[in-house]
Scaffold this motif. Structure first.
Motif, PDB file in Angstrom:
ATOM      1  N   GLN A 119     -28.947 -22.826  60.861  1.00 14.35           N
ATOM      2  CA  GLN A 119     -29.560 -23.830  59.988  1.00 14.35           C
ATOM      3  C   GLN A 119     -31.076 -23.894  60.188  1.00 14.35           C
ATOM      4  O   GLN A 119     -31.836 -23.984  59.220  1.00 14.35           O
ATOM      5  CB  GLN A 119     -28.940 -25.206  60.258  1.00 14.35           C
ATOM      6  N   ILE A 120     -31.519 -23.824  61.443  1.00 15.43           N
ATOM      7  CA  ILE A 120     -32.956 -23.859  61.755  1.00 15.43           C
ATOM      8  C   ILE A 120     -33.660 -22.656  61.123  1.00 15.43           C
ATOM      9  O   ILE A 120     -34.718 -22.781  60.482  1.00 15.43           O
ATOM     10  CB  ILE A 120     -33.172 -23.846  63.284  1.00 15.43           C
ATOM     11  N   ILE A 121     -33.068 -21.466  61.304  1.00 12.18           N
ATOM     12  CA  ILE A 121     -33.679 -20.230  60.795  1.00 12.18           C
ATOM     13  C   ILE A 121     -33.694 -20.224  59.266  1.00 12.18           C
ATOM     14  O   ILE A 121     -34.676 -19.825  58.633  1.00 12.18           O
ATOM     15  CB  ILE A 121     -32.919 -19.001  61.357  1.00 12.18           C
ATOM     16  N   LYS A 122     -32.608 -20.696  58.667  1.00 13.21           N
ATOM     17  CA  LYS A 122     -32.516 -20.763  57.208  1.00 13.21           C
ATOM     18  C   LYS A 122     -33.599 -21.684  56.637  1.00 13.21           C
ATOM     19  O   LYS A 122     -34.265 -21.355  55.638  1.00 13.21           O
ATOM     20  CB  LYS A 122     -31.126 -21.261  56.800  1.00 13.21           C
ATOM     21  N   GLN A 123     -33.794 -22.821  57.278  1.00  9.89           N
ATOM     22  CA  GLN A 123     -34.804 -23.780  56.812  1.00  9.89           C
ATOM     23  C   GLN A 123     -36.206 -23.196  56.956  1.00  9.89           C
ATOM     24  O   GLN A 123     -37.071 -23.397  56.094  1.00  9.89           O
ATOM     25  CB  GLN A 123     -34.695 -25.090  57.603  1.00  9.89           C
ATOM     26  N   TRP A 124     -36.439 -22.452  58.044  1.00  8.52           N
ATOM     27  CA  TRP A 124     -37.747 -21.829  58.261  1.00  8.52           C
ATOM     28  C   TRP A 124     -38.074 -20.857  57.121  1.00  8.52           C
ATOM     29  O   TRP A 124     -39.172 -20.856  56.575  1.00  8.52           O
ATOM     30  CB  TRP A 124     -37.758 -21.105  59.606  1.00  8.52           C
ATOM     31  N   GLY A 125     -37.087 -20.026  56.763  1.00  8.53           N
ATOM     32  CA  GLY A 125     -37.297 -19.086  55.658  1.00  8.53           C
ATOM     33  C   GLY A 125     -37.481 -19.787  54.331  1.00  8.53           C
ATOM     34  O   GLY A 125     -38.315 -19.389  53.507  1.00  8.53           O
ATOM     35  N   LYS A 126     -36.738 -20.868  54.120  1.00  7.10           N
ATOM     36  CA  LYS A 126     -36.832 -21.621  52.876  1.00  7.10           C
ATOM     37  C   LYS A 126     -38.214 -22.239  52.695  1.00  7.10           C
ATOM     38  O   LYS A 126     -38.722 -22.362  51.572  1.00  7.10           O
ATOM     39  CB  LYS A 126     -35.758 -22.725  52.881  1.00  7.10           C
TER      40      LYS A 126
ATOM     41  N   GLY B 281     -18.850 -24.421  73.223  1.00 10.94           N
ATOM     42  CA  GLY B 281     -19.591 -24.785  72.014  1.00 10.94           C
ATOM     43  C   GLY B 281     -20.413 -23.678  71.391  1.00 10.94           C
ATOM     44  O   GLY B 281     -21.405 -23.956  70.697  1.00 10.94           O
ATOM     45  N   LEU B 282     -20.001 -22.411  71.584  1.00 12.19           N
ATOM     46  CA  LEU B 282     -20.766 -21.290  71.048  1.00 12.19           C
ATOM     47  C   LEU B 282     -20.881 -21.343  69.526  1.00 12.19           C
ATOM     48  O   LEU B 282     -21.964 -21.127  68.965  1.00 12.19           O
ATOM     49  CB  LEU B 282     -20.136 -19.958  71.478  1.00 12.19           C
TER      50      LEU B 282
ATOM     51  N   TYR C 144     -24.168 -22.146  64.661  1.00 14.13           N
ATOM     52  CA  TYR C 144     -24.360 -22.750  63.347  1.00 14.13           C
ATOM     53  C   TYR C 144     -25.668 -23.542  63.287  1.00 14.13           C
ATOM     54  O   TYR C 144     -26.417 -23.451  62.307  1.00 14.13           O
ATOM     55  CB  TYR C 144     -23.175 -23.651  63.001  1.00 14.13           C
ATOM     56  N   HIS C 145     -25.963 -24.297  64.340  1.00 12.45           N
ATOM     57  CA  HIS C 145     -27.222 -25.054  64.382  1.00 12.45           C
ATOM     58  C   HIS C 145     -28.418 -24.116  64.338  1.00 12.45           C
ATOM     59  O   HIS C 145     -29.408 -24.378  63.641  1.00 12.45           O
ATOM     60  CB  HIS C 145     -27.280 -25.924  65.645  1.00 12.45           C
TER      61      HIS C 145
END
Length: 412
Positions: free
Chosen positions: A87-94, A77-78, A83-84
């Motif tokens: 998504q977390i990092i992208k949301q943090w920056g947003k 499941g790498l 991808y998960h």
């Protein structure tokens, strides 16, 4: 100000934690969270730094060396995990949060993809792999010289983005070279040395006192067990040339290991187990195990790593980070290649380039005794080794200096 710390590996997690703990002292920082990209981030848990998002230990342990290991990680499941995490990092920056990326190109790339401001702590790369203060090393290829730096052009491109507010590297030479590419680089030292007391001078004890020798078999099993058996051959070679001298070996074994196999190897090599309190040495490890053989003593310690490094005069090492820290104390190391998968001939050669004159690389463990006698007789080389350690690893206190810079300059 909210900061997300991302890192990729246990050693990187430890460095990231030291900086995060220093950041906690600033009232401007309202929240610090972590996302370990490799493994479960035990270092963060131990420091009570909350982990957000999905974490998982892959079959390879993050040490991919071949397609087979990569295949096992993919089957486990790498891609979904990555991808998960993205998504977390992208949301943090947003949401306007800042990112402190610690490690290599993976956290650096994720920090840039966040779309927010970030700083980068480069733990893995150093210009010493390619050159020293006098110029290129003979082993440096024409391609490496053409590329211009240990950091590849695409890594330098990421560091040059406007969102990158600061780059912290492990030594002054690397800072100097990256500065030539107009990267916002800071030379504040290496957090790896923060918990040590560095004395930039080295003298070996008189023959009436025991010579204290550090043994570092590494931190990955089963490789460390195989390395240990080779190290015991090196110990025999030292005994052969110091037959009349008192010798004390300090074996710093990773706390999570079962020490029984290491003890069994000692018994197979004619060592006898003793009561630890029969030897007068201030090692803060109640579980330390003492062995003796003629004029020699050997202590296995799993709880006094730092003390073992501080007390020892010289190291026999087949390790990564631990070897670097010992060199940073201004002390000499003798190493030889193992069977891997980590401490191979190539790894040992690269480490020797990274750490310079502080590491003497021999072909076989049987050569260690003779090499040690030559080192002891060369005070000029010992002086160079002491100076070299601080030059390559820096002075303690780097985490605090980096935290100050992150708050007052990078994200101000």
């Amino acid at each position: 100000m909210e900061i997300l710390v991302i890192s990729n590996g246990h050693g990187e997690d430890v460095i990231a934690v030291s900086i995060a703990e220093a950041l906690r002292q600033f009232p401007e920082i309202t929240k610090i969270s972590a996302l370990p990209l490799v493994g479960k981030g035990y270092a963060y848990e131990k420091a009570n730094i909350p982990i957000i998002g999905t974490v998982k230990t892959m079959p390879s342990g993050g040490f991919n060396q071949d397609i087979k290991q990569m295949g096992r990680d993919l089957n486990d499941g790498l891609l979904t995990l990555t991808y998960h995490q993205y998504q977390i990092i992208k949301q943090w920056g947003k949401n306007g949060g800042k990112i402190l990326a610690v490690g290599d190109i993976l956290p650096l790339l994720f920090a840039w993809l966040s779309g927010g401001e970030f700083a980068f702590v480069g733990t893995a790369k150093s210009e010493y792999y390619l050159r020293d203060e006098t110029g290129w090393l003979a082993s440096t290829s024409l391609l490496e010289r053409w590329l211009g730096s240990m950091y590849f052009p695409w890594e330098r491109w990421l560091m040059n983005r406007s969102a990158c507010c600061g780059v912290f590297v492990r030594d002054s030479l690397t800072a100097k070279i990256l500065g030539e590419f107009s990267i916002p680089v800071y030379d504040l030292g290496n957090p790896m040395m923060d918990h040590f007391s560095v004395n930039p001078s080295l003298t070996f004890p008189p023959e009436t006192e025991p010579l204290i020798i550090l043994l570092l078999p590494g931190s990955r099993m089963p490789e460390a067990q195989n390395n240990w058996q080779l190290i015991l051959q090196a110990v025999d070679s030292i005994k052969a040339v110091f037959s009349q001298r008192s010798l004390l070996f300090l074996a710093a074994i990773t706390p999570s290991f079962n020490s029984i196999p290491f003890q069994e190897d000692l018994v197979d090599n004619s060592w006898q187990k003793e009561w630890i309190n029969t030897y007068n040495l201030s090692i803060p490890d109640e579980q330390g195990i003492l062995f003796s053989r003629e004029q020699e003593r050997l202590i296995i310690s799993q709880q006094a790593y730092q003390t073992c490094l501080q007390l020892s005069h010289i190291g026999i090492a087949m390790a990564g980070t631990a070897t670097e820290q010992f060199v940073g104390l201004g002390k000499p190391v003798i190493s030889f290649p193992g069977n891997g998968p980590q401490f191979t001939q190539k790894f040992a050669q690269n480490q020797t380039r990274l750490l310079g004159c502080s590491v003497t690389l021999v072909d076989r463990p049987q050569e260690v005794g003779h090499t040690l006698t030559q080192l002891i007789k060369d005070p000029k080389k010992l002086k160079n080794i002491a100076d070299n350690g601080q030059k390559r690893l820096g002075k303690p206190g780097a985490a605090q200096r980096i935290a100050n810079c992150v708050v007052n300059e990078c994200f101000n």
